[in-house]
Write a protein that holds these residues in place. Structure first.
Motif: not given
Length: 336
Positions: A233-245
């Motif tokens: 199904a193409g990309s199965f996972f999202k790129n995660p956003s995390v706190e800058l720290s």
């Protein structure tokens, strides 16, 4: 014209090629057909199944699947340098990109070879190589199942985010998208700053629409498996956003780790594929399912896998990333 299928085999209607059945599937072309379909009220379970490219069936679906099949593309008008185009939900997205390139219209060339239908583009806010559907979508036309009326939602109210929209939340299970209106341009607007795009475009002679499309197609074909050959199904996972720290701490430990700007204030986006690779899961295989050997974001069905087996592998991949980096990666695929 409406076509109705009972106890339909879904193997050829989902890109994972998972063998499940649906109690009922209806293909429609017009809003009038949708009105007739839902005239007696919506069934307890129903959902839209467009191209089946971002969905994973884990069991038989005992409800109604609704599939758009109308494939009209119409040039509406041109004003202020923008060309407005109306696209029926059943149009293959990549056919739309090819149409735009042939008509020398800029705006969606970076989204070449993304599988699926045009009607699904705003739901997922599809994106690739620095561009997203929200960059060109101006309005979304939809049929409201509750009221039986046609509605139009401006892009400003679609709540677009990274692989997010109002259609995945407040309007999920309430509307059927019938068409989208997009804004393209006759003025060259190349976006080449992502990955290998600029190098591949220059190798083809420079930033023309055709060269950019061909470059994107070549890059995707080199990295991603063909769904006709290997179920995925193409990309199965999202790129995660995390706190800058958190991002800074991780990059101090792994200096080669890619970092990208996030749409969320005070956060940075990590590359899920890189995390999965460094967690030792790229190319991993368990029975009939595996993590693709060239693109760790992609889970594949080597033949005969069930949806439950795909999910089990996804959980193992998430656990590996969590254990190594302390980061959660979410799934992008719609799981039923």
């Amino acid at each position: 014209m409406t076509q109705v299928f009972e106890h339909v085999d879904l193997t050829g209607r989902n890109s994972f090629h998972v063998k499940q059945h649906a109690a009922r599937l209806v293909e429609f072309e017009t809003a009038e057909e949708l009105r007739a379909l839902f005239a007696g009220g919506a069934p307890e379970r129903w959902t839209v199944l467009a191209g089946g490219n971002n969905i994973l069936f884990t069991r038989d679906y005992d409800g109604l699947l609704v599939t758009p099949v109308s494939q009209r593309i119409a040039l509406l008008d041109e004003c202020g340098g923008e060309v407005r185009v109306r696209v029926d939900a059943g149009v293959e997205w990549d056919d739309l990109v090819e149409w735009a390139v042939r008509h020398e219209l800029w705006g969606i060339e970076n989204l070449s070879l993304i599988p699926g239908k045009a009607g699904a583009a705003p739901v997922q806010n599809i994106g690739a190589y620095g561009r997203e559907a929200k960059d060109v979508i101006r309005r979304v036309e939809m049929y409201c199942v509750e009221s039986g009326s046609m509605l139009t939602l401006d892009a400003a109210h679609c709540e677009f985010g990274y692989r997010e929209s109002i259609f995945k939340h407040a309007l999920k299970g309430r509307v059927v998208i019938t068409a989208i209106e997009i804004g393209l341009s006759r003025t060259p607007q190349p976006h080449l700053g992502y990955g290998d795009v600029e190098r591949e475009v220059e190798a083809r002679g420079g930033a023309t629409l055709r060269n950019i499309r061909d470059a994107i197609i070549a890059i995707r074909q080199a990295k991603l498996p063909d769904t006709a050959v290997l179920g995925n199904a193409g990309s199965f996972f999202k790129n995660p956003s995390v706190e800058l720290s958190v991002a800074e701490r991780l990059q101090a430990e792994w200096p080669e780790m890619p970092l990208y700007p996030s749409q969320e204030a005070g956060k940075a986006k990590l590359a899920a594929g890189w995390l999965i690779d460094r967690a030792g899961m790229k190319g991993y295989r368990e029975g009939s399912v595996g993590v693709h050997e060239r693109q760790a974001l992609v889970l594949v069905n080597h033949g005969g896998a069930t949806g439950s087996e795909v999910i089990a592998l996804a959980r193992k991949v998430q656990a590996a990333v969590r254990d190594k980096f302390g980061v959660e990666i979410d799934t992008e695929v719609n799981i039923l």
